[in-house]
Scaffold this motif. Structure first.
Motif, PDB file in Angstrom:
ATOM      1  N   ALA A  41       0.859  -1.268  -0.041  1.00  0.00           N
ATOM      2  CA  ALA A  41       0.065  -0.179   0.034  1.00  0.00           C
ATOM      3  C   ALA A  41       0.828   1.186  -0.023  1.00  0.00           C
ATOM      4  N   GLU A  42       1.920   0.883   0.501  1.00  0.00           N
ATOM      5  CA  GLU A  42       2.905   2.351   0.530  1.00  0.00           C
ATOM      6  C   GLU A  42       4.351   1.877   0.085  1.00  0.00           C
ATOM      7  N   LEU A  43       4.965   2.535  -0.785  1.00  0.00           N
ATOM      8  CA  LEU A  43       6.582   2.293  -1.157  1.00  0.00           C
ATOM      9  C   LEU A  43       7.278   3.470  -0.729  1.00  0.00           C
ATOM     10  N   ASN A  44       8.443   3.057   0.009  1.00  0.00           N
ATOM     11  CA  ASN A  44       9.596   4.062   0.309  1.00  0.00           C
ATOM     12  C   ASN A  44      10.409   3.793  -0.675  1.00  0.00           C
ATOM     13  N   VAL A  45      10.981   5.288  -1.314  1.00  0.00           N
ATOM     14  CA  VAL A  45      11.795   5.211  -2.335  1.00  0.00           C
ATOM     15  C   VAL A  45      12.771   6.170  -2.001  1.00  0.00           C
ATOM     16  N   PRO A  46      14.018   6.360  -2.495  1.00  0.00           N
ATOM     17  CA  PRO A  46      15.096   7.136  -2.268  1.00  0.00           C
ATOM     18  C   PRO A  46      14.607   8.547  -2.881  1.00  0.00           C
ATOM     19  N   ALA A  47      14.815   9.626  -2.160  1.00  0.00           N
ATOM     20  CA  ALA A  47      14.569  11.059  -2.678  1.00  0.00           C
ATOM     21  C   ALA A  47      15.912  11.390  -3.483  1.00  0.00           C
ATOM     22  N   GLY A  48      15.771  12.024  -4.528  1.00  0.00           N
ATOM     23  CA  GLY A  48      16.624  12.797  -5.358  1.00  0.00           C
ATOM     24  C   GLY A  48      17.376  11.715  -6.286  1.00  0.00           C
ATOM     25  N   GLN A  49      16.611  10.613  -6.635  1.00  0.00           N
ATOM     26  CA  GLN A  49      17.366   9.486  -7.340  1.00  0.00           C
ATOM     27  C   GLN A  49      16.166   8.945  -8.511  1.00  0.00           C
ATOM     28  N   LYS A  50      16.444   8.879  -9.576  1.00  0.00           N
ATOM     29  CA  LYS A  50      15.847   8.379 -10.521  1.00  0.00           C
ATOM     30  C   LYS A  50      15.389   6.830 -10.043  1.00  0.00           C
ATOM     31  N   ILE A  51      14.030   6.319 -10.300  1.00  0.00           N
ATOM     32  CA  ILE A  51      13.765   5.097  -9.950  1.00  0.00           C
ATOM     33  C   ILE A  51      12.902   4.519 -11.133  1.00  0.00           C
ATOM     34  N   LYS A  52      12.809   3.128 -11.033  1.00  0.00           N
ATOM     35  CA  LYS A  52      12.181   2.302 -12.090  1.00  0.00           C
ATOM     36  C   LYS A  52      11.096   1.813 -11.270  1.00  0.00           C
ATOM     37  N   LEU A  53       9.643   1.706 -11.655  1.00  0.00           N
ATOM     38  CA  LEU A  53       8.649   1.307 -11.183  1.00  0.00           C
ATOM     39  C   LEU A  53       7.940   0.387 -11.965  1.00  0.00           C
ATOM     40  N   ILE A  54       7.904  -1.151 -11.486  1.00  0.00           N
ATOM     41  CA  ILE A  54       7.292  -2.185 -12.306  1.00  0.00           C
ATOM     42  C   ILE A  54       5.732  -2.255 -11.418  1.00  0.00           C
ATOM     43  N   ILE A  55       4.880  -2.233 -12.371  1.00  0.00           N
ATOM     44  CA  ILE A  55       3.495  -2.445 -11.699  1.00  0.00           C
ATOM     45  C   ILE A  55       3.084  -3.473 -12.504  1.00  0.00           C
ATOM     46  N   THR A  56       2.591  -4.564 -11.874  1.00  0.00           N
ATOM     47  CA  THR A  56       1.830  -5.521 -12.316  1.00  0.00           C
ATOM     48  C   THR A  56       0.363  -5.862 -12.004  1.00  0.00           C
ATOM     49  N   ASN A  57      -0.530  -5.830 -12.946  1.00  0.00           N
ATOM     50  CA  ASN A  57      -1.875  -5.991 -12.696  1.00  0.00           C
ATOM     51  C   ASN A  57      -2.326  -7.338 -12.568  1.00  0.00           C
ATOM     52  N   ALA A  58      -2.580  -7.938 -11.506  1.00  0.00           N
ATOM     53  CA  ALA A  58      -2.787  -9.360 -11.326  1.00  0.00           C
ATOM     54  C   ALA A  58      -4.368  -9.611 -11.596  1.00  0.00           C
ATOM     55  N   ASP A  59      -5.153  -8.494 -11.628  1.00  0.00           N
ATOM     56  CA  ASP A  59      -6.778  -8.623 -11.859  1.00  0.00           C
ATOM     57  C   ASP A  59      -6.815  -8.890 -13.331  1.00  0.00           C
ATOM     58  N   ALA A  60      -8.031  -9.292 -13.509  1.00  0.00           N
ATOM     59  CA  ALA A  60      -8.477  -9.447 -14.954  1.00  0.00           C
ATOM     60  C   ALA A  60      -8.863  -8.514 -15.851  1.00  0.00           C
ATOM     61  N   THR A  61      -9.348  -7.402 -14.997  1.00  0.00           N
ATOM     62  CA  THR A  61      -9.754  -5.980 -15.647  1.00  0.00           C
ATOM     63  C   THR A  61      -8.724  -5.042 -15.681  1.00  0.00           C
ATOM     64  N   PRO A  62      -8.729  -4.003 -16.519  1.00  0.00           N
ATOM     65  CA  PRO A  62      -7.820  -2.868 -16.669  1.00  0.00           C
ATOM     66  C   PRO A  62      -7.971  -2.073 -15.327  1.00  0.00           C
ATOM     67  N   GLU A  63      -6.692  -1.660 -15.126  1.00  0.00           N
ATOM     68  CA  GLU A  63      -6.651  -0.733 -14.079  1.00  0.00           C
ATOM     69  C   GLU A  63      -5.993   0.479 -14.158  1.00  0.00           C
ATOM     70  N   GLU A  64      -6.132   1.592 -13.598  1.00  0.00           N
ATOM     71  CA  GLU A  64      -5.531   2.853 -13.852  1.00  0.00           C
ATOM     72  C   GLU A  64      -4.684   3.276 -12.962  1.00  0.00           C
ATOM     73  N   PHE A  65      -3.358   3.774 -13.346  1.00  0.00           N
ATOM     74  CA  PHE A  65      -2.338   3.968 -12.367  1.00  0.00           C
ATOM     75  C   PHE A  65      -2.214   5.541 -12.609  1.00  0.00           C
ATOM     76  N   GLU A  66      -2.742   6.537 -11.684  1.00  0.00           N
ATOM     77  CA  GLU A  66      -2.782   7.987 -11.963  1.00  0.00           C
ATOM     78  C   GLU A  66      -2.365   8.533 -10.829  1.00  0.00           C
ATOM     79  N   SER A  67      -1.312   9.462 -11.080  1.00  0.00           N
ATOM     80  CA  SER A  67      -0.952  10.362  -9.884  1.00  0.00           C
ATOM     81  C   SER A  67      -0.621  11.866 -10.525  1.00  0.00           C
ATOM     82  N   HIS A  68      -1.293  12.649 -10.120  1.00  0.00           N
ATOM     83  CA  HIS A  68      -1.035  14.162 -10.685  1.00  0.00           C
ATOM     84  C   HIS A  68       0.495  14.569  -9.842  1.00  0.00           C
ATOM     85  N   ALA A  69       0.888  14.166  -8.767  1.00  0.00           N
ATOM     86  CA  ALA A  69       1.936  14.698  -8.112  1.00  0.00           C
ATOM     87  C   ALA A  69       3.283  14.127  -8.912  1.00  0.00           C
TER      88      ALA A  69
END
Length: 94
Positions: A41-69
């Motif tokens: 539910a929460e990820l802690n990532v390093p500040a000031g560093q580019k990161i790679k985020l791998i998102i897997t949707n295990a559900d059968a239906t499409p899901e939306e990943f949305e973040s304005h920030a």
């Protein structure tokens, strides 16, 4: 001639070291969508560093990943995995 060779060899080694740092893999974080919820539910990532985020949707239906920030919006089909690259972030909660 050997002095020139040494200088060229040193320049080549330094170039490879610099390129190796530039090509270094970003820290990778995994996010799972299951039962329409993110895990973890929460990820802690390093500040000031580019990161790679791998998102897997295990559900059968499409899901939306949305973040304005984070300035990201992605529809992830059911059973699919996407990779997002996030530029360095300031310390905070997003």
């Amino acid at each position: 001639m050997t002095r020139l060779f040494r200088k060229l060899a040193l320049a080549a080694v330094l170039s490879f070291l610099v390129l190796g740092v530039a090509w270094a893999e970003e820290p990778t974080f995994n996010l799972l969508i299951q039962a329409h919820r993110f895990a973890p539910a929460e990820l802690n990532v390093p500040a000031g560093q580019k990161i790679k985020l791998i998102i897997t949707n295990a559900d059968a239906t499409p899901e939306e990943f949305e973040s304005h920030a984070l300035n990201r919006e992605k529809v992830i089909p059911g059973g699919a995995t996407v990779t997002l690259y996030l530029n360095p972030l300031q310390p905070g909660t997003y």
